[in-house]
Scaffold this active site. Structure first.
Site, PDB file in Angstrom:
ATOM      1  N   ASP A   1     -30.593  25.217  34.453  1.00  0.00           N
ATOM      2  CA  ASP A   1     -31.993  25.705  34.415  1.00  0.00           C
ATOM      3  C   ASP A   1     -32.373  25.897  32.944  1.00  0.00           C
ATOM      4  O   ASP A   1     -32.570  27.022  32.481  1.00  0.00           O
ATOM      5  CB  ASP A   1     -32.083  27.033  35.198  1.00  0.00           C
ATOM      6  CG  ASP A   1     -33.503  27.553  35.293  1.00  0.00           C
ATOM      7  OD1 ASP A   1     -34.443  26.868  34.837  1.00  0.00           O
ATOM      8  OD2 ASP A   1     -33.679  28.670  35.814  1.00  0.00           O
TER       9      ASP A   1
ATOM     10  N   CYS B   1     -38.603  23.130  33.936  1.00  0.00           N
ATOM     11  CA  CYS B   1     -40.014  23.520  33.750  1.00  0.00           C
ATOM     12  C   CYS B   1     -40.732  22.471  32.903  1.00  0.00           C
ATOM     13  O   CYS B   1     -41.829  22.721  32.411  1.00  0.00           O
ATOM     14  CB  CYS B   1     -40.110  24.906  33.115  1.00  0.00           C
ATOM     15  SG  CYS B   1     -39.179  25.062  31.602  1.00  0.00           S
TER      16      CYS B   1
HETATM   17  C1  LIG Z   1     -35.580  28.844  31.972  1.00  0.00           C
HETATM   18  S1  LIG Z   1     -34.533  30.176  31.576  1.00  0.00           S
HETATM   19  C2  LIG Z   1     -33.590  30.272  33.064  1.00  0.00           C
HETATM   20  C3  LIG Z   1     -32.911  31.580  33.339  1.00  0.00           C
HETATM   21  C4  LIG Z   1     -32.380  31.805  34.751  1.00  0.00           C
HETATM   22  N1  LIG Z   1     -31.699  30.654  35.291  1.00  0.00           N
HETATM   23  C5  LIG Z   1     -33.447  32.310  35.690  1.00  0.00           C
HETATM   24  O1  LIG Z   1     -33.738  31.661  36.705  1.00  0.00           O
HETATM   25  O2  LIG Z   1     -34.009  33.386  35.426  1.00  0.00           O
HETATM   26  C6  LIG Z   1     -33.513  29.442  30.396  1.00  0.00           C
HETATM   27  C7  LIG Z   1     -32.407  30.328  29.874  1.00  0.00           C
HETATM   28  O3  LIG Z   1     -31.620  29.537  28.974  1.00  0.00           O
HETATM   29  C8  LIG Z   1     -31.166  30.336  27.907  1.00  0.00           C
HETATM   30  N2  LIG Z   1     -30.842  29.372  26.838  1.00  0.00           N
HETATM   31  C9  LIG Z   1     -31.701  28.607  26.129  1.00  0.00           C
HETATM   32  N3  LIG Z   1     -31.024  27.740  25.346  1.00  0.00           N
HETATM   33  C10 LIG Z   1     -29.705  27.950  25.586  1.00  0.00           C
HETATM   34  C11 LIG Z   1     -28.500  27.361  25.114  1.00  0.00           C
HETATM   35  N4  LIG Z   1     -28.537  26.367  24.231  1.00  0.00           N
HETATM   36  N5  LIG Z   1     -27.333  27.814  25.587  1.00  0.00           N
HETATM   37  C12 LIG Z   1     -27.300  28.840  26.486  1.00  0.00           C
HETATM   38  N6  LIG Z   1     -28.409  29.424  26.979  1.00  0.00           N
HETATM   39  C13 LIG Z   1     -29.592  28.989  26.538  1.00  0.00           C
HETATM   40  C14 LIG Z   1     -32.271  31.333  27.663  1.00  0.00           C
HETATM   41  O4  LIG Z   1     -31.741  32.527  27.108  1.00  0.00           O
HETATM   42  C15 LIG Z   1     -32.826  31.555  29.085  1.00  0.00           C
HETATM   43  O5  LIG Z   1     -32.227  32.657  29.684  1.00  0.00           O
END
Ligand SMILES: C[S@@+](CC[C@H](N)C(=O)[O-])C[C@H]1O[C@@H](n2cnc3c(N)ncnc32)[C@H](O)[C@@H]1O
Length: 368
Positions: free
Chosen positions: A299, A326
């Protein structure tokens, strides 16, 4: 530069901007609909495209509606507010199908989109301060637009805007059942029968009601797959893993935000999940250590997956991948890289962000 020329809008792009051509060059015109005839002035002339601004509507579409928001012209956040919600949903299905048709190796035929409320669906509002007033940044100019309410957010949030301190930025959140409100601080909220603790800087899905349906869909897929080991990449506060948890699955969540992972650990205890563990790191830094997963859920943010992450998904070779996205552009790019290894079993759209151009999807892939 030519000003005030007459053009006809040919169609809309993904961002809801009208497309026309001026001297053979593509020109994007916000706040227009297909077949409308308008006078525009060119406000930007780049090498490959132009941006036009409407100075006069000559022939408007019968589908045009008067936006309900008084800030529509100066805010720019609601890109599709000049079409009905019904037409917005039809538009989103059409445009995502077109993007797949044009750029994706997988052939899809998406028939509909899941949606809930048109307005008051957001559980979060971020207001910026210029020391004197609180507002939203204009989508293009980043000028501050002072607001006393936003039609997209919960009324519980709108009702407290006038009482806020205007000298600093404010983050206002409401729990999904709208019983609790929090300004710049922590909050307890819920999705379905799961409860979630949320710190100020942590990520949480912003649609109060549709998130539950999105998560139900992921849970239904997971139950069908019945995996032993699940990898929940970009897990935020652990919300998906916790939602689909049952005592059989062993789930590992990864997110790079310290705040998210601290909350995820609290949330797994709050929901009595004993088989979930979390890693706080960038997914691309740790993905090469994972093996033997039956199901990987990804995600990612709008940028989609890092190439190294896709390469490792292929190496991990899980029987199923559920990709929550998204941004149709980046999921299409990533799906093309998985095409030789996975079959696309299903794709579903969710209108998580009504009145804006954004469109969420869930795609399920099965190892070939
Ligand atoms: C679209 S959100 C999804 C969160 C969760 N799956 C939800 O449904 O609430 C994307 C998440 O990816 C994390 N994120 C963004 N880039 C990342 C990376 N390179 N490695 C790990 N996490 C990352 C952000 O902190 C965020 O929590």
């Amino acid at each position: 530069m030519v000003i005030n020329m007459k053009v006809k809008i040919e169609r809309l792009d993904y961002y809801g901007k009208g497309i026309t051509h001026v001297d053979g060059k593509v020109c994007f015109v916000p706040n227009t609909l297909e077949d409308e005839e308008v006078e525009i002035k060119i406000v930007e002339d780049k090498k490959k495209y132009m941006i036009g601004k409407v100075t006069n509507y000559i022939k408007t579409s019968e589908k045009r509606i008067k936006p309900k928001c008084k800030y529509y012209d100066i805010c720019g956040g609601c890109n599709l507010a000049h079409m009905s919600f019904e037409d917005e949903n039809i538009f989103k299905v059409k445009i995502v199908n077109e993007l797949f048709e044009h750029s994706c190796k997988y052939k899809v035929n998406i028939k509909d989109i899941n949606y809930d409320d048109e307005f008051n669906y957001r559980n979060k509002l971020v207001l910026h301060s210029d020391w004197k007033q609180l507002g939203l940044y204009n989508d293009n100019s980043h000028d501050l637009v002072e607001i006393d309410k936003c039609l997209l957010v919960s009324n519980k949030i709108n009702n407290c805007i006038s009482d806020l301190d205007k000298t600093k930025d404010q983050i206002i959140r409401v729990s999904n059942d709208e019983k609790e409100i929090s300004i710049n601080d922590k909050l307890m909220t819920s999705i379905g029968d799961k409860i979630y603790y949320l710190s100020k800087d942590s990520f949480f899905q912003i649609n109060k009601t549709l998130t539950e349906k999105l998560y139900n869909c992921i849970r239904d897929y997971s139950n069908e797959i019945n995996p032993l080991k699940v990898l929940d990449l970009f897990c935020g506060i652990g919300s998906i893993g916790i939602y689909i948890d049952n005592d059989r699955y062993k789930i590992t969540g990864v997110d790079y935000s310290k705040s998210n992972i601290e909350d995820a650990k609290k949330n797994s205890k709050l929901n009595n999940c004993n088989n979930i563990s979390f890693i706080c790191d960038r997914v691309e830094n740790v993905i090469d250590q994972f093996n033997d997963y039956d199901l990987v859920i990804v995600d990612p943010p709008r940028a989609g997956l890092h190439k190294k992450v896709v390469d490792n998904l292929i190496r991990i070779n899980s029987k199923y991948i559920i990709y929550v996205s998204c941004n149709p552009h980046t999921i299409i790019r990533d799906l093309n890289l998985l095409y030789d290894y996975y079959d696309l079993k299903d794709i579903k759209l969710f209108n998580m962000f009504p009145r804006t151009y954004h469109c969420e999807s869930i795609t399920i892939l099965e190892r070939r």
